[in-house]
Design an enzyme around this catalytic site. Structure first.
Site, PDB file in Angstrom:
ATOM      1  CE  LYS A  97     -37.111   9.117 -53.634  1.00  0.00           C
ATOM      2  NZ  LYS A  97     -37.007  10.585 -53.797  1.00  0.00           N
ATOM      3  CE1 TYR A 145     -26.822  -6.998 -24.604  1.00  0.00           C
ATOM      4  CE2 TYR A 145     -28.362  -6.664 -26.410  1.00  0.00           C
ATOM      5  CZ  TYR A 145     -27.356  -7.411 -25.806  1.00  0.00           C
ATOM      6  OH  TYR A 145     -26.912  -8.555 -26.396  1.00  0.00           O
TER       7      TYR A 145
END
Ligand code: PLP
Length: 369
Positions: free
Chosen positions: A35, A266
């Site tokens: 899956k 950042y």
């Protein structure tokens, strides 16, 4: 020149892991659970690598099931969430897919469709009946089972149903005994129902396959272990004999030498406490690397352990090269995979290897070896 990032996906490792699952559950057949695009590894890759030996393939996306058939897969294909609309049923019948029935109305819909089928020569339809034994997500109430099984037994368009259930905590401390008790009570109840013989059963995911041989039954359903991830927080994949299938590889594309007191990235989350050689890696959250991986998450530079520094950006992350003077521009970096278990990175980032694999971004080129 494309960015120097790629996912290396190793066919022989997937085959090794599937064969290990088969060796550990020698009496059972094994669905290769593919899956979510084979846990991010690619459905076509899974078909190609396991097509010659898997007993069957389990997934939930109808388009992926059709892709497997188009890739030439003739083995059974199990639809783990069954079907969603009547249109899906056309594809289920055309491609000879095995739906998991998890609601009583799905069985009625399927029965109507099979009875309306013009072809009297059509083979009997295989179905799984999913029983809820405590996951409380999908599944039939055990009390519904006798009537549904009797319906199936009374209609020649159906092959004998396989009963399945799914464990919620096979990887954890609570284990499976409590669910197994409910499962066994159901089996006892079914023995007393006329015309309902004991059909085949399927219970085990990777964790149960590895830890609880008593759950192997007729079909096991290994997923994460096929890709070389450990289902257990406390046991490494290597200790289980598994090999990593996916390695996320990149390179150092920039180097900064910063004095103590400078910040990196950042929000300045990394503050240099000493002069620091910072390597910039061409890999960020837009590649599927988890943005919430904190500074200190492990990676390999030139095959040697290092750690990330500061915040992961969209296209880059920073790592520490201070102790690796020979490393520099062009040095190979492994974000996870060969030499660095995805489970270690996942654990540092507060997630599981399943999520890292599934999140691999489409923009990352895949090299199957
Ligand atoms: C995903 C899934 C599996 C495989 O689980 P792993 O933990 O990856 O081995 C097995 N059964 C069902 C019903 C699933 O949805």
């Amino acid at each position: 020149m494309p960015r120097p990032i790629h996912a290396r996906i190793e066919r022989a490792a997937l085959q090794h892991n599937y064969r290990l699952a088969k060796r550990l559950a020698p009496q059972a057949q094994a669905w290769a659970v593919v899956k979510a695009n084979a846990y991010g590894h690619g459905i076509a890759f899974a078909a190609e690598a396991l097509g010659g030996e898997a007993d069957g393939f389990a997934l939930l996306d109808l388009a992926e099931a059709v892709a497997l058939r188009e890739a030439g897969i003739r083995q059974p294909i199990l639809l783990l969430e069954g079907f969603f609309t009547d249109d899906d049923l056309e594809l289920v019948l055309t491609h000879d897919l095995t739906p998991v029935i998890h609601r009583a109305d799905q069985l009625a819909t399927l029965a109507r469709r099979l009875q309306a089928r013009a072809d009297p020569q059509a083979p009997a339809q295989a179905v799984y009946l999913k029983v809820n034994t405590g996951m409380n997500r999908l599944g039939l109430d055990p009390a519904e089972l006798p009537a549904l099984l009797a319906q199936i037994a009374a209609q020649p368009c159906f092959a004998p149903a396989t009963l399945m259930t799914h464990f919620a905590e096979a990887d954890g401390g609570r284990g499976i005994d409590w669910q197994l008790a409910r499962w066994q009570a159901l089996q006892q109840q079914l023995l007393g129902v006329p015309a309902v013989g004991k059909g085949p059963c399927s219970l085990a995911n990777s964790a149960a396959l590895l830890r609880y041989p008593a759950t192997h039954a007729d079909w096991v359903r290994p997923g994460i272990m096929l890709y070389g991830g450990s289902p257990f927080a406390e046991t490494s994949a290597a200790a289980l004999g598994l090999r990593p299938v996916m390695s996320l590889c990149s390179e150092i594309i920039g180097v900064q030498t910063v004095p103590a007191g400078e910040r990196v990235g950042y929000a300045g989350l990394f503050v240099a406490e000493r002069p620091t050689r910072v390597g910039i890696v061409a890999c960020g959250y837009a590649d599927g690397y988890p943005r919430h991986a904190p500074g200190g998450t492990p990676l390999l530079v030139d095959g040697q352990r290092s750690t990330t520094l500061g915040r992961v950006s969209m296209d880059m992350l920073a790592c520490d090269l201070t102790h690796l003077p020979a490393a520099g521009i062009g040095s190979p970096v492994t974000l996870w995979g060969e030499g660095l278990p995805a489970d270690a990175v996942a654990s540092a980032a507060g997630t599981i290897s399943y999520e890292l694999f599934c999140a691999l971004a489409r923009r990352v080129p895949v090299r199957v070896v």
